[in-house]
Structures are given as C-alpha cells and as structure tokens.
Design an enzyme around this catalytic site. Structure first.
Site, short mmCIF file in Angstrom:
data_model
loop_
_atom_site.label_atom_id
_atom_site.label_comp_id
_atom_site.label_asym_id
_atom_site.label_seq_id
_atom_site.Cartn_x
_atom_site.Cartn_y
_atom_site.Cartn_z
N ARG A 68 18.38 22.04 -35.02
CA ARG A 68 18.73 20.70 -34.40
C ARG A 68 19.65 21.21 -33.46
NH1 ARG A 68 20.23 16.62 -36.24
NH2 ARG A 68 18.62 16.50 -38.10
N TYR A 122 14.17 8.32 -9.25
CA TYR A 122 13.02 8.90 -9.51
C TYR A 122 12.33 8.09 -9.93
CZ TYR A 122 9.77 12.60 -12.28
OH TYR A 122 9.17 12.67 -12.86
N ASP A 194 21.57 12.49 -10.54
CA ASP A 194 20.61 13.89 -10.51
C ASP A 194 21.21 15.10 -9.43
OD1 ASP A 194 18.01 14.60 -10.30
OD2 ASP A 194 16.77 12.93 -11.18
N LYS A 219 12.26 22.02 -12.90
CA LYS A 219 11.80 22.10 -10.83
C LYS A 219 12.87 24.10 -11.08
CE LYS A 219 10.11 18.10 -11.77
NZ LYS A 219 10.86 17.14 -11.50
#
Ligand code: PLP
Length: 399
Positions: A68, A122, A194, A219
């Site tokens: 992890r 968003y 963001d 993206k």
C-alpha cells in the site's frame, strides 16, 4: 541531492528526468539499468530479518515496506510530479481525480469548519461538499469564480480552506488566483486548486501561492484515455497532514497504471502544446461562425478571462466550450450526433477529440448562468485541426 531534485532544470527536461532515480531504474548487483522504472507489483515486501523489518517500519514514504505504501513505479510517478511543481514537498497518488479531491478535503477539514468552494467547480467536487462533508459537519459556501480580492468579505472565522478551479472546466472563467491566495495566506486560510486544465506546465500553482494543487491525471497527464488516477502535490507546511490522511484512508494505486501515466507524462509538453494550438485554431474558427453564440476560451482576446489568463498562464490547453446561438437541447444533440471525428464521451485530455453537452444553469448556486443557448464542450485532440473544422461544419449543416 539527486539529479531528480534539480530545480534549475527547465520543465521539459524535468518531464524527461523526473522519477528516473538510479535506485529505481537499475540494480547495482546487475551492473546496469533501464530507462523506465519497471512495473513492480507487490503486496508483501520480504525482509532480511526481524531487525530489518523493525527498522523499515520507521522509514519514510519511498522505501519498501508494504504494497500500500507503493513500489518504485509508484514513487517514480509521485517524484516526477513533485519535481514538476516548484515549491512542492511531495505528491500523493489516488485511484481517480475525485478520490484525490475528497482525500484532500478530508485531510484539511474538520467538523465545524467552513469551506469556500468555487461555484464553477467540477460537479462531483460540489457533490462531495453537499454530501459527505455536510454530513460530517463541514459547511460549504459556493462563491462566484470572478470574486477576486472580494473573497475577503466571504472569509469567516471558521473558514479553513478556499477551493479553486481555474479555468472552470465547464464554463472556463479564470480566477484571480494570486489575489485570492495572498488574502488567504494573510488570514491563515489554506487554498487548494484543481489544476487539471493547465497542469504545472501552464500554471505552476504553488508558485502562485496555492498550498495544495490537485490534478486528475486521467486527463492530460495520462493523455491516452486508458487510465484513471489523481494527484495531490503540496507545500512542506501542508504535506504532513496529507500524508497522515493518506495513511488512514488507505487508497492505493496500481503500479501498472502508474507506468501508463508515467509514459503519458514524458510527452506532456509536446502534447499539451499541440492540444493548445489545435484548440485555439478550432476556437478561432468557431468564433467567426454565425451559428455560434459565444466561445468560452480564455486564450481568445475577446474572452472575459483573457487578461488574467495572459498575466498568469504560460499557455493554453485544448478544452473549451461554445454556445449554439438560439440552440436548445434538441439542436445540440443534432449537432453533436452529426460529428464523425469527435467522440461523444466524458473525460478529456486524451489524444482524440470529444464533444459533450454541458448545462451550467442546472448546477450553479452562487451565481446564475443566464445564457439560454445550449453549451457544447470540446476537448480538442491531436488530429489535424482542418479535419476537425470540416467535421464541425458537418454539425452546423445538420442544425
Ligand atoms: C475529470 C475531472 C476531475 C475528476 O477526475 P477523475 O479522474 O475522472 O476522477 C476533477 N476535476 C476536473 C476539472 C475534471 O475534469
């Protein structure tokens, strides 16, 4: 200092060097190395002895410990993102952009706190504020993206964080980030951005006073529409809080996906420049069409955000919007359905062009979106813009 920490390098060089530490790309026992950090898949890490196990438990982030906590493939991507962001202490990776946003907000906010959230955010970001954060007793106020220095009037004693997204990824308003971050710092309020649209290549966020910068790597950084991931990159002051929260939330990313995103990152500079040029060519053509109400693109000289964009951004990416003059939902569907080169699909920043409808009037709460014309959002890919323009002409002919 490793060459990977060299902040005198220019951004394009950092994209090539980032994360390629010799200890991750080579094995000294084999006497050689490879260009890319290999894909290390692991849950269990094996130790030499109990003493070794105990010593490693106390080690820092980028050491073998347990799956992890990552492996060199994961650390290489995080390291490269940190290198790309001047002023950054470290980066954390999440299984999606939304996961990065929610993890960042959970790390920085507690019951009773107040959050200032930009009205152009968003949509799932809004949903997290109105849903889980509200349930936890964190109050969110949505603010006009054009508020600028007047944000001072909105800061309350309980305000702990101001969240920004610029340009807004559906409506493309440009925020006065330096004015907002300066005021926030003076008032002891953190800021989180963001930065998916610009990436640090076009807008180095921490250098503009932001404390935590977030990207949906899905993206432009991934760039090939085949991987989902998100990142948070932070200053030294905020970094321990994010690390501590990441440890508790337990989100881990796949090393295979990290290898895909790293591959995308290497070409980000050339791709983003082409996305930007192609997008501007298409946007300029659209602005001259009688069927178009307005084009929402801050790199166009007539755009309301153009002055701020010119002052703060080093270039443009390829995502923007436009409205169909007098067009309703039906006309918009007819237009988009007639396109051959534009895929109809969510996400953006891949090498292929996409077109989707957007309806900001149904989302906003701080301000009203009064334009009645139907909005189309385009993600301009790496095709020849002449072919895309011919395609859009087909769309207009179908109206
Ligand atoms: C897509 C997107 C996100 C979320 O990213 P995912 O990887 O899809 O979860 C966040 N912010 C913006 C601006 C986006 O466009």
């Amino acid at each position: 200092m490793s060459k990977n920490d060299d902040q005198t390098l220019r951004p394009a060089t950092k994209l090539v060097q980032g994360g390629r530490r010799p200890e991750w790309t080579g094995d000294p026992r084999l006497g050689g190395g490879v260009v890319n950090p290999p894909v290390w898949r692991a849950s269990t890490i094996l130790y030499d002895s109990i003493a070794d196990l105990k010593a490693r438990g106390a080690s820092t982030h980028d050491k073998f410990y347990y799956g992890r906590r990552g492996t060199p493939t994961v650390w290489a991507l995080a390291d490269a993102l940190t290198m790309m962001e001047p002023g950054a202490e470290g980066s954390l990776l999440y299984p999606s952009g939304v996961a990065a946003i929610s993890a960042g907000l959970l790390a920085l906010l507690s019951p009773g706190d107040h959050l200032l959230m930009v009205d152009s955010a968003y949509e799932p970001t809004r949903a997290f504020c109105n849903g889980m954060l509200a349930r936890m007793g964190v109050r969110s106020s949505f603010y006009d993206p054009l508020v600028g220095a007047d944000i001072a009037d909105l800061i309350e004693p309980a305000t702990k964080l101001i969240f920004l997204e610029s340009p807004g990824s559906l409506t493309f308003e440009v925020q006065d980030i330096p004015a907002i971050t300066a005021l926030a710092r003076a008032r002891g309020v953190l800021t989180m951005l963001d930065n998916t649209w610009a990436t640090p290549l076009l807008f180095p966020a921490l250098a503009h006073g932001v404390d935590v910068t977030m990207m949906s790597l899905t993206k432009y950084v991934g760039g090939h529409s085949d991987a989902m991931m998100g990142s948070l990159t932070a200053t030294k002051a905020v970094w321990p809080k994010l690390r501590h929260a990441a440890y508790q939330l337990g989100q881990a990313v796949s090393p295979d996906d990290c290898a895909l995103v790293l591959r995308g990152l290497r070409t980000l500079d050339v791709r983003l420049a082409r996305h930007g040029d192609n997008g501007l060519a298409v946007a300029t053509w659209l602005a001259g069409r009688a069927e178009v109400g307005r084009v929402l693109h801050p790199a166009l000289p007539g755009d309301p955000g153009h002055a701020l964009w010119s002052r703060d951004f080093a270039g443009t990416s390829g995502l923007f919007g436009f409205t169909l003059k007098g067009g309703d939902d039906v006309a918009r569907a007819r237009f988009i359905d007639a396109l051959a080169h534009f895929g109809i699909g969510f996400s953006w920043g891949g090498y292929e062009s996409l077109a989707v409808p957007g309806d900001p009037q149904t989302i906003r709460t701080a301000t009203r979106w009064i334009d009645p014309d139907a909005l189309v959002r385009l993600s301009i890919g790496l095709e020849d813009p002449a072919d895309l323009i011919a395609d859009l002409e087909r769309g207009f002919a179908a109206l």
